[in-house]
Write an enzyme that holds these catalytic residues in place. Structure first.
Site, PDB file in Angstrom:
ATOM      1  N   ASP A 100       0.934  -1.234   0.193  1.00  0.00           N
ATOM      2  CA  ASP A 100      -0.086  -0.145  -0.208  1.00  0.00           C
ATOM      3  C   ASP A 100       0.862   1.181  -0.038  1.00  0.00           C
ATOM      4  O   ASP A 100       1.675   1.437   1.031  1.00  0.00           O
ATOM      5  CB  ASP A 100      -0.977   0.075   1.388  1.00  0.00           C
ATOM      6  CG  ASP A 100      -2.483   0.802   1.031  1.00  0.00           C
ATOM      7  OD1 ASP A 100      -3.277   0.265   1.658  1.00  0.00           O
ATOM      8  OD2 ASP A 100      -2.171   2.026   0.540  1.00  0.00           O
ATOM      9  N   ASP A 197      -2.785   4.979  -2.585  1.00  0.00           N
ATOM     10  CA  ASP A 197      -3.702   5.748  -1.809  1.00  0.00           C
ATOM     11  C   ASP A 197      -3.875   7.241  -2.214  1.00  0.00           C
ATOM     12  O   ASP A 197      -3.028   8.019  -2.446  1.00  0.00           O
ATOM     13  CB  ASP A 197      -2.987   6.008  -0.017  1.00  0.00           C
ATOM     14  CG  ASP A 197      -3.984   6.134   0.833  1.00  0.00           C
ATOM     15  OD1 ASP A 197      -5.018   5.600   1.040  1.00  0.00           O
ATOM     16  OD2 ASP A 197      -3.835   7.438   1.400  1.00  0.00           O
ATOM     17  N   GLU A 238      -6.553   4.377  -5.744  1.00  0.00           N
ATOM     18  CA  GLU A 238      -7.769   4.774  -5.156  1.00  0.00           C
ATOM     19  C   GLU A 238      -8.168   5.877  -5.512  1.00  0.00           C
ATOM     20  O   GLU A 238      -7.539   7.085  -5.550  1.00  0.00           O
ATOM     21  CB  GLU A 238      -7.514   4.544  -3.514  1.00  0.00           C
ATOM     22  CG  GLU A 238      -8.786   5.102  -2.680  1.00  0.00           C
ATOM     23  CD  GLU A 238      -8.572   5.760  -1.279  1.00  0.00           C
ATOM     24  OE1 GLU A 238      -7.526   6.111  -1.145  1.00  0.00           O
ATOM     25  OE2 GLU A 238      -9.588   5.160  -0.429  1.00  0.00           O
ATOM     26  N   HIS A 317     -11.424  -1.735   4.040  1.00  0.00           N
ATOM     27  CA  HIS A 317     -10.873  -1.201   5.648  1.00  0.00           C
ATOM     28  C   HIS A 317     -11.595   0.147   5.888  1.00  0.00           C
ATOM     29  O   HIS A 317     -11.586   0.801   6.726  1.00  0.00           O
ATOM     30  CB  HIS A 317      -9.592  -1.300   5.719  1.00  0.00           C
ATOM     31  CG  HIS A 317      -8.819  -0.135   4.986  1.00  0.00           C
ATOM     32  ND1 HIS A 317      -8.814  -0.206   3.567  1.00  0.00           N
ATOM     33  CD2 HIS A 317      -8.292   0.758   5.172  1.00  0.00           C
ATOM     34  CE1 HIS A 317      -8.162   0.896   2.984  1.00  0.00           C
ATOM     35  NE2 HIS A 317      -7.695   1.653   4.013  1.00  0.00           N
ATOM     36  N   ASP A 318     -12.162   0.897   4.887  1.00  0.00           N
ATOM     37  CA  ASP A 318     -12.838   2.245   4.930  1.00  0.00           C
ATOM     38  C   ASP A 318     -14.347   2.155   4.912  1.00  0.00           C
ATOM     39  O   ASP A 318     -14.996   3.089   5.055  1.00  0.00           O
ATOM     40  CB  ASP A 318     -12.548   3.005   3.721  1.00  0.00           C
ATOM     41  CG  ASP A 318     -11.211   3.510   4.070  1.00  0.00           C
ATOM     42  OD1 ASP A 318     -10.498   3.582   2.814  1.00  0.00           O
ATOM     43  OD2 ASP A 318     -10.416   3.299   4.911  1.00  0.00           O
TER      44      ASP A 318
HETATM   45  O1  TEU Z   1      -8.971   6.615   2.075  1.00  0.00           O
HETATM   46  C1  TEU Z   1      -9.359   7.807   1.385  1.00  0.00           C
HETATM   47  C2  TEU Z   1     -10.772   8.141   1.518  1.00  0.00           C
HETATM   48  O2  TEU Z   1     -11.419   8.160   0.564  1.00  0.00           O
HETATM   49  C3  TEU Z   1     -11.050   8.350   2.993  1.00  0.00           C
HETATM   50  O3  TEU Z   1     -12.077   9.408   2.967  1.00  0.00           O
HETATM   51  C4  TEU Z   1     -12.003   7.122   3.175  1.00  0.00           C
HETATM   52  O4  TEU Z   1     -12.645   6.513   2.268  1.00  0.00           O
HETATM   53  C5  TEU Z   1     -12.944   7.539   4.474  1.00  0.00           C
HETATM   54  O5  TEU Z   1     -13.002   6.491   5.007  1.00  0.00           O
HETATM   55  C6  TEU Z   1     -14.425   7.952   3.652  1.00  0.00           C
HETATM   56  O6  TEU Z   1     -15.057   7.957   4.731  1.00  0.00           O
HETATM   57  C7  TEU Z   1      -7.614   6.260   2.146  1.00  0.00           C
HETATM   58  C8  TEU Z   1      -7.496   5.292   3.014  1.00  0.00           C
HETATM   59  O7  TEU Z   1      -7.986   3.981   2.298  1.00  0.00           O
HETATM   60  C9  TEU Z   1      -7.841   5.545   4.291  1.00  0.00           C
HETATM   61  O8  TEU Z   1      -7.823   4.546   5.098  1.00  0.00           O
HETATM   62  C10 TEU Z   1      -7.029   6.665   4.883  1.00  0.00           C
HETATM   63  O9  TEU Z   1      -7.424   6.885   6.407  1.00  0.00           O
HETATM   64  C11 TEU Z   1      -7.050   7.811   3.817  1.00  0.00           C
HETATM   65  O10 TEU Z   1      -6.849   7.561   2.444  1.00  0.00           O
HETATM   66  C12 TEU Z   1      -5.763   8.849   4.135  1.00  0.00           C
HETATM   67  O11 TEU Z   1      -4.717   8.253   4.164  1.00  0.00           O
END
Ligand code: TEU
Ligand code: CA
Length: 539
Positions: A100, A197, A238, A317-318
């Site tokens: 990642d 990311d 992403e 995970h989000d």
């Molecule tokens: O997530 C980016 C993102 O879209 C965030 O706004 C996340 O989706 C959020 O939970 C939406 O409600 C990436 C990673 O996947 C996330 O775990 C990190 O916290 C974030 O970037 C910052 O690195």
């Protein structure tokens, strides 16, 4: 589609949140040796590649997405030697490792930021965005202004996420070079790819008042992956790209940028809480499964028309588990889990599965904020209370949409702490882990794990499911998904009933039965039962 990208369709990718996967030293925190210990389990499931969430040195304000050193392993997860051993064991099993990469921001504990904030004229001064005053009213995803005043420097810096996650300024050439070196460091250690990311944010469009899709975005992505050394990598961004032209700019092979990208609109996930707005992950939405079907159908056809690689996923995970957000995770949990898996993973693209999906893990319900850890959830809770919501209303939002749901430790057994740790888990176990865990699942007649294993084996065996075309058979008003996969005259029909009450007749449902979640046998033409799926080889 070029050979390399076609081969990626043959992979099943499994996403691991290492903090919550398996603890092997009793400190209550998952670690790299825990991942190594479960490689045979993953191989048995039919996994070809592992996407490992960030495991680099980090103060864990955002559980590893705030990186203090891209070349060192987080103390809690082990050592660089553990990482090298994991890579070697993955290769021994002919599996792949996707790391990642977090290129948009570092931790405020990274040496670059520690140096940068010291003055306006040190070698790292321009590694971040510094201004005497905030130059716009951008908000941070985790709440509050995206601009933070730093006493030492005497200026404001930009942070799109937590205050402790300052955004890197990619317009500084040395930043590009440093991130190229990070990618090369892990390539030299033998990794096979990167999940990138928030990659669309590495170029900002200050003129257009947009913190992503800046004028140099594709130049920077190409700087990372358009080099001979990176040519073999699997790279998935992403991304927030919402139109097919922008998606093609990211992923067409000749552009030397990404292999593919995550599109989130089928999850209705706009990220930040937007009140009662339906279109965000925090609010329950009736008919979500059908909405997801229609959005996925749209992208299947568009990606097919433009010959680009599609990612097939419902969880990460989000987000709370899709099973809990969109289907029935109580009395029809097995049927719902297997229905969702069949609909998404037999489509045209590369399947990605999030840890726990394979045993039907689902959301938790807690009434105390003490059972939550995620900065996003805790900040939102205080925002909601501040906006006049009751504790119960705020907790309802956190329980439905919070990221902690998918970050609770993987339950391997029905025993103490689900066999995840002999210590105290870093976060409260899932509220139903005694009922939903691998050991109990495998002992059940209706095992989600065994179904996933059969599903991935079918996909592996039938080339038409990996390389064939996609043709929808359902209509918008149908409460089911039905689609055809075709390749060189071979045809396979996939049917997934979303209806919990009515039994439905599906005219296309005939042929040689290849898969069923109700034990439907050849020639059984009865109506489809709740969340019933069937896969047919058609003559
Ligand atoms: O997530 C980016 C993102 O879209 C965030 O706004 C996340 O989706 C959020 O939970 C939406 O409600 C990436 C990673 O996947 C996330 O775990 C990190 O916290 C974030 O970037 C910052 O690195
Ligand atoms: Ca541990």
């Amino acid at each position: 589609m070029i050979e390399k990208f076609r081969n990626f369709r043959n992979w099943v990718i499994y996403q691991i949140y290492p903090r919550s996967f398996l603890d092997t030293n009793g400190d209550g925190i998952g670690d790299l040796n825990g991942v190594t210990a479960k490689l045979d389990y993953l191989k048995d499931l039919g996994v070809d590649a592992i996407w490992l969430c960030p495991c680099y040195k980090s103060p864990n304000v955002d559980n590893g997405y705030d990186i203090a050193d891209y070349r060192q392993i987080m103390d809690e997860f082990g050592t660089i030697e553990d990482a090298k051993r994991l890579i070697a064991e993955i290769k021994k099993r002919d599996m792949k490792l996707i790391m990642d990469l977090v290129p948009n921001h570092t931790s405020d504990q990274h040496r670059w930021f520690i140096e940068s904030r010291k003055s306006k004229d040190n070698p790292y001064s321009d590694f971040y965005y510094w201004f005497d005053e905030p130059i716009n009213d951008w908000r941070a995803t985790f709440g509050g202004s995206a601009w933070q005043y730093d006493e030492m420097r005497g200026q404001y810096y930009l942070h799109s996420y937590a205050v402790q996650q300052p955004d890197l300024n990619w317009d500084t050439p040395k930043v590009v070079k440093e991130m190229q070196d990070v990618v090369d460091f892990w390539i030299d250690l033998g990794v096979d790819g990167f999940r990138c990311d928030v990659i669309d944010q590495i170029s900002k469009d200050f003129e257009g008042d947009n913190n992503c899709f800046g004028p140099n975005l594709h130049k920077y992505i190409h700087a990372l992956f358009g080099r001979e050394k990176a040519a073999h990598l699997f790279t998935v961004g992403e991304c927030w790209a919402g139109d097919i032209e922008e998606i093609c700019r990211h992923t067409k092979a000749e552009r030397g940028e990404l292999s593919t990208l995550f599109q989130f609109d089928h999850l209705n996930e706009t990220g930040r809480y937007e009140g009662n707005n339906r279109n965000c992950k925090w609010n329950e939405k009736p008919g979500e499964l059908r909405t997801a079907r229609d959005i996925l159908t749209k992208w299947q056809l568009l990606n097919q028309e433009h010959d680009i690689l599609h990612t097939l996923f419902t969880d990460n995970h989000d987000n709370n588990y899709f099973l809990s957000r969109a289907a029935n995770d109580t009395d029809l949990r097995y049927e719902s889990a297997t229905c969702i898996a069949t609909m998404i993973y037999l489509m045209n693209g590369v399947p990605l599965i999030y840890q726990g999906q394979e045993i039907g893990c689902c959301g938790s319900h807690y009434d105390s904020l003490d059972d939550f850890d995620d900065i996003e959830s805790i900040n939102l809770y205080h925002e909601l209370i501040g906006a006049g919501n009751s504790h119960a209303e705020a907790m309802k939002t956190l329980n439905f949409g919070g990221r902690d749901n998918a970050r609770r430790p993987m339950p391997w057994t029905a025993g103490e702490n689900g066999g995840f740790t002999t210590g105290k888990p870093w976060i409260t176990m899932a509220s139903r882990y005694k009922e939903i865990n691998l050991e109990t699942d495998l002992a059940s007649e209706k095992s989600v794990f065994r179904f996933y294993k059969e599903l991935f084996a079918l996909r592996k065996f039938e080339e038409v499911l990996r390389q064939g075309t996609f043709t929808p058979l359902h209509k918008a008003e149908d409460n089911f998904a039905a689609y055809l996969r075709e390749l060189d005259g071979r045809r396979i029909c996939v049917v997934c009933n979303f209806d919990e009450t009515n039994k439905i007749e599906i005219p296309e449902a005939h042929g040689e039965i290849l898969l069923s979640n109700y034990g439907r046998t050849q020639g059984d033409e009865r109506a489809f039962r709740p969340y019933e799926i069937a896969v047919y080889r058609m003559q």
